[in-house]
Design a protein around this motif. Structure first.
Motif, PDB file in Angstrom:
ATOM      1  N   ARG A  50     -12.253   5.245  14.991  1.00  0.00           N
ATOM      2  CA  ARG A  50     -13.036   4.495  15.977  1.00  0.00           C
ATOM      3  C   ARG A  50     -12.032   3.130  15.127  1.00  0.00           C
ATOM      4  O   ARG A  50     -12.223   2.575  16.488  1.00  0.00           O
ATOM      5  CB  ARG A  50     -14.492   4.024  15.464  1.00  0.00           C
ATOM      6  N   SER A  51     -11.326   3.066  14.220  1.00  0.00           N
ATOM      7  CA  SER A  51     -10.651   1.857  13.909  1.00  0.00           C
ATOM      8  C   SER A  51      -8.562   2.810  13.763  1.00  0.00           C
ATOM      9  O   SER A  51      -8.905   3.483  13.407  1.00  0.00           O
ATOM     10  CB  SER A  51     -10.626   1.372  12.606  1.00  0.00           C
ATOM     11  N   LEU A  52      -8.307   1.197  13.391  1.00  0.00           N
ATOM     12  CA  LEU A  52      -6.565   1.490  13.375  1.00  0.00           C
ATOM     13  C   LEU A  52      -6.853   1.389  12.093  1.00  0.00           C
ATOM     14  O   LEU A  52      -7.451   0.469  11.366  1.00  0.00           O
ATOM     15  CB  LEU A  52      -5.291   0.800  14.105  1.00  0.00           C
ATOM     16  N   ALA A  53      -5.995   2.032  11.116  1.00  0.00           N
ATOM     17  CA  ALA A  53      -5.564   1.666   9.975  1.00  0.00           C
ATOM     18  C   ALA A  53      -4.653   0.787   9.691  1.00  0.00           C
ATOM     19  O   ALA A  53      -2.766   0.778  10.111  1.00  0.00           O
ATOM     20  CB  ALA A  53      -5.382   3.162   9.139  1.00  0.00           C
ATOM     21  N   THR A  54      -5.058   0.007   8.016  1.00  0.00           N
ATOM     22  CA  THR A  54      -3.773  -1.027   8.304  1.00  0.00           C
ATOM     23  C   THR A  54      -3.318  -0.586   6.474  1.00  0.00           C
ATOM     24  O   THR A  54      -4.177  -0.395   6.391  1.00  0.00           O
ATOM     25  CB  THR A  54      -4.103  -2.434   8.730  1.00  0.00           C
ATOM     26  N   GLY A  55      -2.294  -1.314   6.589  1.00  0.00           N
ATOM     27  CA  GLY A  55      -2.113  -1.550   4.922  1.00  0.00           C
ATOM     28  C   GLY A  55      -1.019  -2.274   4.777  1.00  0.00           C
ATOM     29  O   GLY A  55      -0.066  -2.427   5.283  1.00  0.00           O
ATOM     30  N   VAL A  56      -0.932  -3.616   3.889  1.00  0.00           N
ATOM     31  CA  VAL A  56       0.135  -4.746   3.232  1.00  0.00           C
ATOM     32  C   VAL A  56       0.452  -4.493   1.920  1.00  0.00           C
ATOM     33  O   VAL A  56      -0.097  -4.134   0.790  1.00  0.00           O
ATOM     34  CB  VAL A  56      -0.439  -5.714   3.349  1.00  0.00           C
ATOM     35  N   VAL A  57       1.224  -4.004   1.638  1.00  0.00           N
ATOM     36  CA  VAL A  57       2.420  -4.058   0.193  1.00  0.00           C
ATOM     37  C   VAL A  57       2.699  -5.717   0.126  1.00  0.00           C
ATOM     38  O   VAL A  57       3.329  -6.615   0.792  1.00  0.00           O
ATOM     39  CB  VAL A  57       4.008  -3.561   0.388  1.00  0.00           C
ATOM     40  N   PRO A  58       1.936  -6.125  -0.969  1.00  0.00           N
ATOM     41  CA  PRO A  58       1.940  -8.137  -1.535  1.00  0.00           C
ATOM     42  C   PRO A  58       2.518  -8.212  -2.397  1.00  0.00           C
ATOM     43  O   PRO A  58       2.392  -7.787  -3.202  1.00  0.00           O
ATOM     44  CB  PRO A  58       0.276  -8.326  -1.794  1.00  0.00           C
ATOM     45  N   TRP A  80      -5.026   4.529  -6.610  1.00  0.00           N
ATOM     46  CA  TRP A  80      -4.870   3.409  -6.937  1.00  0.00           C
ATOM     47  C   TRP A  80      -3.760   2.961  -5.221  1.00  0.00           C
ATOM     48  O   TRP A  80      -2.752   3.508  -5.024  1.00  0.00           O
ATOM     49  CB  TRP A  80      -3.857   2.851  -8.208  1.00  0.00           C
ATOM     50  N   GLU A  81      -3.869   2.118  -4.799  1.00  0.00           N
ATOM     51  CA  GLU A  81      -3.661   1.892  -3.347  1.00  0.00           C
ATOM     52  C   GLU A  81      -2.796   0.828  -3.007  1.00  0.00           C
ATOM     53  O   GLU A  81      -3.072  -0.131  -3.787  1.00  0.00           O
ATOM     54  CB  GLU A  81      -4.229   2.454  -2.717  1.00  0.00           C
ATOM     55  N   ILE A  82      -2.116  -0.038  -1.590  1.00  0.00           N
ATOM     56  CA  ILE A  82      -2.121  -1.057  -1.529  1.00  0.00           C
ATOM     57  C   ILE A  82      -3.247  -0.915  -0.962  1.00  0.00           C
ATOM     58  O   ILE A  82      -3.861  -0.627  -1.154  1.00  0.00           O
ATOM     59  CB  ILE A  82      -1.271  -0.953  -0.740  1.00  0.00           C
ATOM     60  N   PRO A  83      -3.167  -2.953  -0.540  1.00  0.00           N
ATOM     61  CA  PRO A  83      -4.583  -3.184  -0.350  1.00  0.00           C
ATOM     62  C   PRO A  83      -5.059  -3.085   1.278  1.00  0.00           C
ATOM     63  O   PRO A  83      -3.459  -2.699   1.989  1.00  0.00           O
ATOM     64  CB  PRO A  83      -4.502  -5.082  -0.380  1.00  0.00           C
ATOM     65  N   GLU A  84      -5.984  -1.804   1.720  1.00  0.00           N
ATOM     66  CA  GLU A  84      -5.832  -1.523   2.949  1.00  0.00           C
ATOM     67  C   GLU A  84      -7.272  -1.519   3.718  1.00  0.00           C
ATOM     68  O   GLU A  84      -8.439  -1.495   3.355  1.00  0.00           O
ATOM     69  CB  GLU A  84      -5.875  -0.212   3.096  1.00  0.00           C
ATOM     70  N   GLY A  85      -7.660  -0.686   5.412  1.00  0.00           N
ATOM     71  CA  GLY A  85      -8.584  -1.099   5.924  1.00  0.00           C
ATOM     72  C   GLY A  85      -8.656  -0.130   7.021  1.00  0.00           C
ATOM     73  O   GLY A  85      -7.223  -0.590   7.427  1.00  0.00           O
ATOM     74  N   GLY A  86      -9.544  -0.765   7.493  1.00  0.00           N
ATOM     75  CA  GLY A  86      -9.484  -0.562   9.391  1.00  0.00           C
ATOM     76  C   GLY A  86      -9.251  -1.901  10.283  1.00  0.00           C
ATOM     77  O   GLY A  86      -9.810  -3.283   9.638  1.00  0.00           O
ATOM     78  N   GLY A  87      -8.649  -1.351  11.327  1.00  0.00           N
ATOM     79  CA  GLY A  87      -9.287  -2.822  12.759  1.00  0.00           C
ATOM     80  C   GLY A  87      -9.563  -2.220  13.406  1.00  0.00           C
ATOM     81  O   GLY A  87      -9.122  -1.680  13.972  1.00  0.00           O
ATOM     82  N   ARG A  88      -9.802  -3.521  14.427  1.00  0.00           N
ATOM     83  CA  ARG A  88     -10.306  -3.134  15.272  1.00  0.00           C
ATOM     84  C   ARG A  88      -9.097  -2.425  16.390  1.00  0.00           C
ATOM     85  O   ARG A  88      -8.431  -3.678  16.272  1.00  0.00           O
ATOM     86  CB  ARG A  88     -11.350  -4.027  15.963  1.00  0.00           C
ATOM     87  N   LYS A  89      -9.376  -1.412  17.289  1.00  0.00           N
ATOM     88  CA  LYS A  89      -8.475  -1.527  18.211  1.00  0.00           C
ATOM     89  C   LYS A  89      -8.771  -2.758  19.361  1.00  0.00           C
ATOM     90  O   LYS A  89      -9.758  -2.696  19.521  1.00  0.00           O
ATOM     91  CB  LYS A  89      -9.031   0.689  18.950  1.00  0.00           C
ATOM     92  N   GLY A  90      -7.137  -3.058  19.601  1.00  0.00           N
ATOM     93  CA  GLY A  90      -6.819  -3.660  21.115  1.00  0.00           C
ATOM     94  C   GLY A  90      -6.677  -5.102  19.742  1.00  0.00           C
ATOM     95  O   GLY A  90      -6.458  -6.390  20.075  1.00  0.00           O
ATOM     96  N   VAL A  91      -6.840  -5.553  18.487  1.00  0.00           N
ATOM     97  CA  VAL A  91      -6.743  -6.579  17.709  1.00  0.00           C
ATOM     98  C   VAL A  91      -5.492  -6.088  17.064  1.00  0.00           C
ATOM     99  O   VAL A  91      -4.984  -5.874  17.035  1.00  0.00           O
ATOM    100  CB  VAL A  91      -7.519  -7.004  16.532  1.00  0.00           C
TER     101      VAL A  91
END
Length: 200
Positions: A50-58, A80-91
């Motif tokens: 139900r969400s988009l997946a997002t990740g960021v290399v800081p 061990w991962e980069i910071p990741e999570g879900g975001g609402r579709k449309g955002v």
């Protein structure tokens, strides 16, 4: 440039019926009765997040990268991962990535650049991921989700790449994003201020 194979790129599957078999706040599982590309009857189950997946290399000013460690329930192992999570579709994906970065690590970033759009486990799910590199970081307070028990560490970028190559980082978004960032750095295709950091 696409590779020309002479093969048809149209959909060879025929969907006869589609039924939701399971759903919760995070996903829906749909079973399709189909005719396969060879014309045989079959079923195909697809997971729709139900969400988009997002990740960021800081990337910090000293050339280190913040990694997040956590136990991954489906895999029954630590990751061990980069910071990741879900975001609402449309955002906007960057907005969701910035929120996840802040929640998991307490970091905010002045500079952002898109890295990749990825399809994850595309044989069973239509999940889409957007990843970024962020720099010009400032440290604040983290606020992880109640389901998360996270470890946070800073690792020199070269050592992070070694972790990927050694198989110590296996998360798909992390592996793809870190290796693309390494290639962009080698090809001198990064903004000058970020390139200078990664040359340290």
């Amino acid at each position: 440039m696409p590779i020309e194979t002479g093969e048809s790129t149209g959909n060879p599957w025929t969907v006869l019926t589609s039924t939701t078999k399971y759903e919760n706040a995070w996903m829906e599982v749909v079973e399709h009765k189909v005719l396969t590309p060879k014309g045989a009857p079959g079923i195909y189950g697809v997971v729709h997040p139900r969400s988009l997946a997002t990740g960021v290399v800081p990337v910090h000013d000293d050339g280190t990268v913040t990694l997040v460690g956590q136990y991954r329930f489906p895999l029954k192992q630590y990751s061990w991962e980069i910071p990741e999570g879900g975001g609402r579709k449309g955002v906007e994906p960057q907005e969701s990535a910035a929120r996840e970065l802040r929640e998991e690590t307490g970091l905010t970033a002045r500079r952002w650049m898109p890295l990749m759009k990825l399809h994850l486990s595309n044989c069973i799910t239509d999940e889409v991921a957007h990843t970024f590199v962020a720099w010009g970081l400032e440290q604040g307070e983290s606020a992880p989700d109640e389901t998360e028990v996270l470890a946070v560490r800073r690792v020199p970028f070269a050592e992070v790449i070694d972790m990927v190559l050694a198989g110590a980082i296996t998360d798909a978004m992390a592996v793809a994003s870190l290796l693309k960032l390494r290639v962009l750095a080698a090809e001198e295709a990064l903004p000058e201020d970020l390139a200078g950091i990664l040359r340290l």
